[in-house]
Write an enzyme that holds these catalytic residues in place. Structure first.
Site, PDB file in Angstrom:
ATOM      1  N   ASP A 169       0.860  -1.182   0.000  1.00 43.99           N
ATOM      2  CA  ASP A 169       0.000   0.000   0.000  1.00 43.99           C
ATOM      3  C   ASP A 169       0.901   1.239   0.000  1.00 43.99           C
ATOM      4  O   ASP A 169       1.746   1.385   0.881  1.00 43.99           O
ATOM      5  CB  ASP A 169      -0.865  -0.030   1.276  1.00 43.99           C
ATOM      6  CG  ASP A 169      -2.243   0.547   1.069  1.00 43.99           C
ATOM      7  OD1 ASP A 169      -2.325   1.651   0.514  1.00 43.99           O
ATOM      8  OD2 ASP A 169      -3.224  -0.102   1.471  1.00 43.99           O
ATOM      9  N   ASP A 198      -3.027   4.665  -2.023  1.00 46.40           N
ATOM     10  CA  ASP A 198      -4.037   5.225  -1.133  1.00 46.40           C
ATOM     11  C   ASP A 198      -4.474   6.629  -1.567  1.00 46.40           C
ATOM     12  O   ASP A 198      -3.621   7.486  -1.830  1.00 46.40           O
ATOM     13  CB  ASP A 198      -3.437   5.289   0.279  1.00 46.40           C
ATOM     14  CG  ASP A 198      -4.457   5.644   1.336  1.00 46.40           C
ATOM     15  OD1 ASP A 198      -5.449   4.903   1.460  1.00 46.40           O
ATOM     16  OD2 ASP A 198      -4.263   6.652   2.039  1.00 46.40           O
ATOM     17  N   HIS A 258     -11.003  -2.931   4.102  1.00 45.82           N
ATOM     18  CA  HIS A 258     -10.803  -2.631   5.520  1.00 45.82           C
ATOM     19  C   HIS A 258     -11.509  -1.345   5.961  1.00 45.82           C
ATOM     20  O   HIS A 258     -11.399  -0.958   7.115  1.00 45.82           O
ATOM     21  CB  HIS A 258      -9.304  -2.515   5.780  1.00 45.82           C
ATOM     22  CG  HIS A 258      -8.708  -1.369   5.008  1.00 45.82           C
ATOM     23  ND1 HIS A 258      -8.722  -1.320   3.627  1.00 45.82           N
ATOM     24  CD2 HIS A 258      -8.147  -0.213   5.418  1.00 45.82           C
ATOM     25  CE1 HIS A 258      -8.176  -0.190   3.224  1.00 45.82           C
ATOM     26  NE2 HIS A 258      -7.811   0.503   4.292  1.00 45.82           N
ATOM     27  N   ASP A 259     -12.170  -0.648   5.030  1.00 47.40           N
ATOM     28  CA  ASP A 259     -12.861   0.603   5.371  1.00 47.40           C
ATOM     29  C   ASP A 259     -14.376   0.445   5.400  1.00 47.40           C
ATOM     30  O   ASP A 259     -15.091   1.428   5.630  1.00 47.40           O
ATOM     31  CB  ASP A 259     -12.546   1.690   4.327  1.00 47.40           C
ATOM     32  CG  ASP A 259     -11.114   2.175   4.399  1.00 47.40           C
ATOM     33  OD1 ASP A 259     -10.501   2.074   5.473  1.00 47.40           O
ATOM     34  OD2 ASP A 259     -10.614   2.659   3.364  1.00 47.40           O
TER      35      ASP A 259
END
Ligand code: ISL
Ligand code: CA
Length: 661
Positions: free
Chosen positions: A194, A298, A431-432
């Site tokens: 990431d 990101d 994961h969000d």
């Protein structure tokens, strides 16, 4: 080998629009198209009315006047500025699609902190991940994406990086990263990390140096602004942070404001400064030299901000809850910055194989997405667009049932707009976000069927599927009961902000629990023993017991969701048609029913899904078709059970032409 050099677009394709332009010209513009689609989606409307000739002929000036009848806000000038900054239109491309590895791959996202703990400290780590590589290979995924593992104070799940070239202590060592890369490659798998470079942690040495000498070279790495002498308490503009509150933090030690689109401890990097870009390019190369295959990037669409950082439009701020977004979600130098990254780091001249660029791009729609990923553009390879994650006019923290019919229509429209230059990602979870099964239908009696349906949909559709850890186990949201059980900065800030605004604690908690990011961040349940096989210690974030849904239990059950995913992955790998074949949707207008053919060469598949919680009558399927995989035992030929999914195949010797009717 697929290796394209950058073709810079010189000719302006989109006309310059002004107030005398008509609404249909606005809608024909790629940025205008995405903006209108988003506004309509936000209001829960379809885009069909834009085709109405009367509406389409309206001049923007008239739209302005009309809108002022209802609101003091006039969006037209703001939107025109956004549109006119984009001269290009996506090119569909001609000829067949290139078959690069990432179009064939199924990705698996790992949140390492919650994947497997090898030393009993309750925190997942690289050792744990190394121990489970065979399981991932057994599942059949091709490429791992790890959320951040870098050295970080960890105030935002590692998305606050202190040192891009070091590993977080509790996660392990650089040697283990090297081993992980080697072990993945030895298994024929790839691995991406990431890249978090819209911002750093405020503990990063660049920020520390900026604080020590704001007028020195590092001061310009960030957006450090002096106070307005007339009104020193007022931040430089009205932008809001994605995690509640203003996007500005006051730094008393240097008497300046600093911009943070996320948490106050995550100051935004100033990409206008070429040194910042050089730093990012250096650190990417450093990781590529270690052997990683690319990056998920990101909020990469946020890196270019409108010069001068003007105020955001109030109405846009009200609608998306984050004022200022129109000045950075598709900023003026975004394309340029991405091309520079590709040219100098991901795909430099002479590179053997380009490194993968997957952009996380909140707010980007289909057409702007095509402008960021088109094969002729030299920018990103793939993006995550999030427009499909909420249905109706809902936003993430609403407590509502997600309507899968919405995703069907979204996908059908999306696929129909793509040419051979384009490719899309397929995903429901990360994961969000909360778990998709819980959003669609939390009734436990549907859990297994829904788990299989979502997997079948993603893995038999055209595009690159991204699975999130636990999705293959039909993971659902956690029955958290108190704030003390949560860890996520977004949840905690949201709770505080709501309570400060006068909402009762119980109501604020309820809202936060609807969509807390912690639902998807609890430890992976490897078995039904203590610590769920995740840890021998106390997990950093506790999940509830969930009998029957661990890896070990599902491994033993041939009809489990896990085994269903394994079969789907095997079928997809063995079939060019499932990866590249055309998607031919049947009965698209029939609500609750989603069915399509995938055809290529001498292969044909038929997928049938019931998107509803009620039985659905279906036409008989050609007797020559074999039911290869289904979610239910003893399927009824005339009806699909609630959330039932079926996958049929015709063998190569069958006559493919006679099957359509
Ligand atoms: O979850 C969100 C807020 O409601 C999203 O807007 C999310 O913040 C956005 O998609 C960006 O997410 C990424 O960057 C954040 C990080 O917290 C997320 O985990 C990451 O995926 C800041 O780095
Ligand atoms: Ca550990």
């Amino acid at each position: 080998m697929a290796h394209y050099r950058i073709r810079r677009t010189r000719r302006r394709v989109n006309p310059v629009l002004d107030e005398s332009s008509r609404l249909r010209e606005f809608y024909a513009h790629p940025v205008g198209r995405d903006v209108i689609d988003k506004l309509l989606h936000q209001q829960g409307h379809s885009n069909r009315w834009v085709d109405n000739p009367v509406v389409g002929r309206l001049r923007l000036r008239t739209v302005s006047r009309l809108s002022r009848l209802f609101t003091r806000h006039d969006l037209v000038p703001t939107l025109l500025a956004l549109l006119n900054a984009e001269p290009d239109a996506p090119e569909p491309g001609s000829g067949p699609r290139e078959t690069t590895w990432w179009k064939e791959a199924v990705f698996y996202q790992i949140f390492p902190r919650s994947f497997a703990d090898s030393n009993g400290d309750g925190i997942g780590d690289l050792g744990g991940l190394l121990d489970h590589l065979d399981d991932l290979q057994g599942l059949g995924v091709d490429c791992l994406w790890l959320t951040p593992i870098y050295d970080s104070p960890n105030e935002d799940g590692g998305y606050d990086v202190r040192d891009y070239r070091a590993v977080m202590t509790e996660m392990g060592t650089l040697d283990q990263v090297d081993a992980l890369i080697a072990e993945c490659h030895a298994r024929g798998m790839r691995i991406i990390l990431d890249l978090v470079v819209n911002h750093t942690s405020d503990q990063h040495v660049w920020f520390q140096r900026a604080l020590a000498d704001p007028d020195g070279p590092y001061g310009d790495y960030y957006f450090l602004l002096p106070p307005d002498p007339e009104d020193p308490e007022r931040p430089p503009n009205n932008w809001r942070s994605a995690f509640s509150g203003p996007a500005w933090r006051w730094l008393p030690e240097i008497q300046r404001w600093v911009l943070h689109l996320f948490a106050p401890s995550q100051p935004d990097l100033n990409w206008e400064n070429h040194r910042v870009r050089d730093e990012v390019i250096d650190l990417c190369r450093w990781w590529f030299d270690r052997g990683i295959d690319g990056f998920r990037m990101d909020v990469i669409n946020f890196i270019s901000k409108t010069p001068g950082l003007p105020d955001g439009h109030d109405l846009i701020g009200d609608m998306v809850e984050v004022a200022g977004v129109e000045h950075y979600f598709y900023g003026p130098r975004l394309h340029e910055f991405l091309r520079e990254l590709r040219d100098r780091a991901f795909d430099p001249p002479g590179a053997r194989e380009p490194k993968l660029m997957v952009g996380e791009t909140p707010g980007v729609g289909v057409e702007t997405g095509r402008l960021l990923t088109g094969a002729d553009r030299g920018e990103l390879d793939l993006i995550f667009s999030f427009d499909h994650l909420e249905s109706g006019s809902h936003s993430r923290y609403d407590d509502y049932r997600y309507d899968l019919e919405f995703y069907k229509r979204y996908l059908v429209d999306y696929q129909s707009r793509l040419g051979s230059n384009d490719w899309l990602t397929l995903f429901f979870e990360n994961h969000d976000n909360p778990r998709m099964i819980s959003k669609v239908n939390p009734d436990p009696q549907h859990r297994v069927a829904l788990g299989k349906l979502l997997g079948t949909l993603l893995l038999t559709m055209r595009g690159t599927p991204f699975l999130y850890q636990g999705q293959e186990l039909a993971a659902v949201n956690q029955p958290f009961e108190s704030l003390e059980e949560l860890q996520d900065v977004e949840s905690l800030n949201r709770f505080r902000t709501l309570v400060e605004a006068g909402v009762s604690e119980a109501e604020a908690l309820g809202q936060v629990l609807t969509s807390s990011r912690d639902h998807s961040r609890i430890p992976m349940p490897w078995d039904s023993g203590p610590g769920a096989g995740f840890t021998t210690g106390t997990p950093w974030l506790a999940g509830r017991e969930d009998p029957g849904f661990s890896v070990a239990e599902q491994d033993r059950d041939p009809r489990s969701v896990l085994n269903h995913y394994r079969r789907l992955l095997r079928l997809r790998h063995a079939s060019p048609a499932l990866r590249f074949g055309e998607v031919d949707v049947v009965d698209a207008e029939r609500s609750g029913y989603f069915a399509w053919f995938r055809t290529a060469d001498h292969e044909r598949w038929f997928v049938q899904l019931n998107l509803t919680d009620a039985p659905l009558e279906v036409p008989a399927v050609d007797a020559a078709a074999e039911l290869v995989l289904g979610s239910h035992e003893s399927p009824d030929p005339a009806a699909l059970a609630p959330y039932e999914s079926r996958l049929y195949r015709w063998r190569a010797t069958d006559n493919l032409d006679s099957q359509r009717d």
